[in-house]
Scaffold this active site. Structure first.
Site, PDB file in Angstrom:
ATOM      1  N   HIS A  62     -17.566 -53.404  60.702  1.00 11.28           N
ATOM      2  CA  HIS A  62     -16.675 -52.757  59.733  1.00 11.28           C
ATOM      3  C   HIS A  62     -17.486 -51.709  58.985  1.00 11.28           C
ATOM      4  O   HIS A  62     -18.677 -51.908  58.734  1.00 11.28           O
ATOM      5  CB  HIS A  62     -16.146 -53.780  58.714  1.00 11.28           C
ATOM      6  CG  HIS A  62     -15.522 -53.125  57.517  1.00 11.28           C
ATOM      7  ND1 HIS A  62     -14.209 -52.703  57.506  1.00 11.28           N
ATOM      8  CD2 HIS A  62     -16.049 -52.754  56.312  1.00 11.28           C
ATOM      9  CE1 HIS A  62     -13.948 -52.113  56.347  1.00 11.28           C
ATOM     10  NE2 HIS A  62     -15.047 -52.138  55.600  1.00 11.28           N
TER      11      HIS A  62
ATOM     12  N   GLU B  84     -15.339 -52.176  48.059  1.00 12.20           N
ATOM     13  CA  GLU B  84     -15.843 -53.144  49.036  1.00 12.20           C
ATOM     14  C   GLU B  84     -17.255 -53.620  48.677  1.00 12.20           C
ATOM     15  O   GLU B  84     -17.581 -54.795  48.853  1.00 12.20           O
ATOM     16  CB  GLU B  84     -15.813 -52.519  50.433  1.00 12.20           C
ATOM     17  CG  GLU B  84     -14.381 -52.286  50.923  1.00 12.20           C
ATOM     18  CD  GLU B  84     -14.313 -51.562  52.263  1.00 12.20           C
ATOM     19  OE1 GLU B  84     -15.371 -51.236  52.833  1.00 12.20           O
ATOM     20  OE2 GLU B  84     -13.183 -51.336  52.737  1.00 12.20           O
TER      21      GLU B  84
END
Ligand code: IDP
Length: 142
Positions: free
Chosen positions: A117, A128
């Site tokens: 990712h 994130e």
């Protein structure tokens, strides 16, 4: 060019293939520095929260199931244009469409088991990184 941070995850398929080091080498050769890292076996709640923006997608349950199927290696990377640079290293989401020499072309097996990712924009990177790391776990090396 701007120095940026991005969030990278080596997904359960790539951890199981024992290629963490090979993937870290690609980051380093591209001029990206690892400024935080941890290995985690994500809970269902952690994976659902991380991928909340995909919660309405048909593949959400499959995605959460896959991301909780084994440990992942999570890292914050820093460097010039880190977000785009990491996306270039990763290759297309579907490994069948990923350019030769990219991480997904070399290590991914399917669109869900796609090895890595990477944040896709600055706001996502900020969210994130903060999702997984406290300020005291981030070690910029200047
Ligand atoms: P990205 O990881 O390349 O940014 P996104 O479109 O943000 O791709 O999708 C997030 C993740 O969801 C993908 O990496 C992949 O693991 C999973 N995913 C995307 N599309 C599908 C699908 O059609 N089936 C199963 N999983 C999918």
């Amino acid at each position: 060019m701007a120095t940026q941070r991005t969030l990278s995850i080596i997904k359960p398929d790539a951890v199981a293939k024992n290629v963490i080091g090979e993937i870290y080498t690609r980051f380093e050769k591209a001029g990206l520095q690892v400024i935080a890292s941890k290995m985690v076996h994500l809970s269902k709640e952690q994976a659902e929260g991380f991928y909340a923006e995909h919660s309405e997608r048909g593949f959400f349950g499959e995605l959460v199931g896959f991301m909780t199927s084994g440990p992942v290696m999570i890292q914050a990377l820093e460097g010039e244009e880190a977000i785009a640079k990491n996306r270039d290293l990763m290759g297309a989401t579907n490994p069948k469409e990923a350019a030769a020499g990219t991480i997904r072309a070399d290590f991914a097996t399917s669109i869900d088991a796609n090895a890595v990712h990477g944040s896709d924009a600055p706001a996502a990177a900020e969210r994130e990184i903060a999702y997984f790391f406290g300020e005291n776990e981030i070690c910029p090396r200047g």
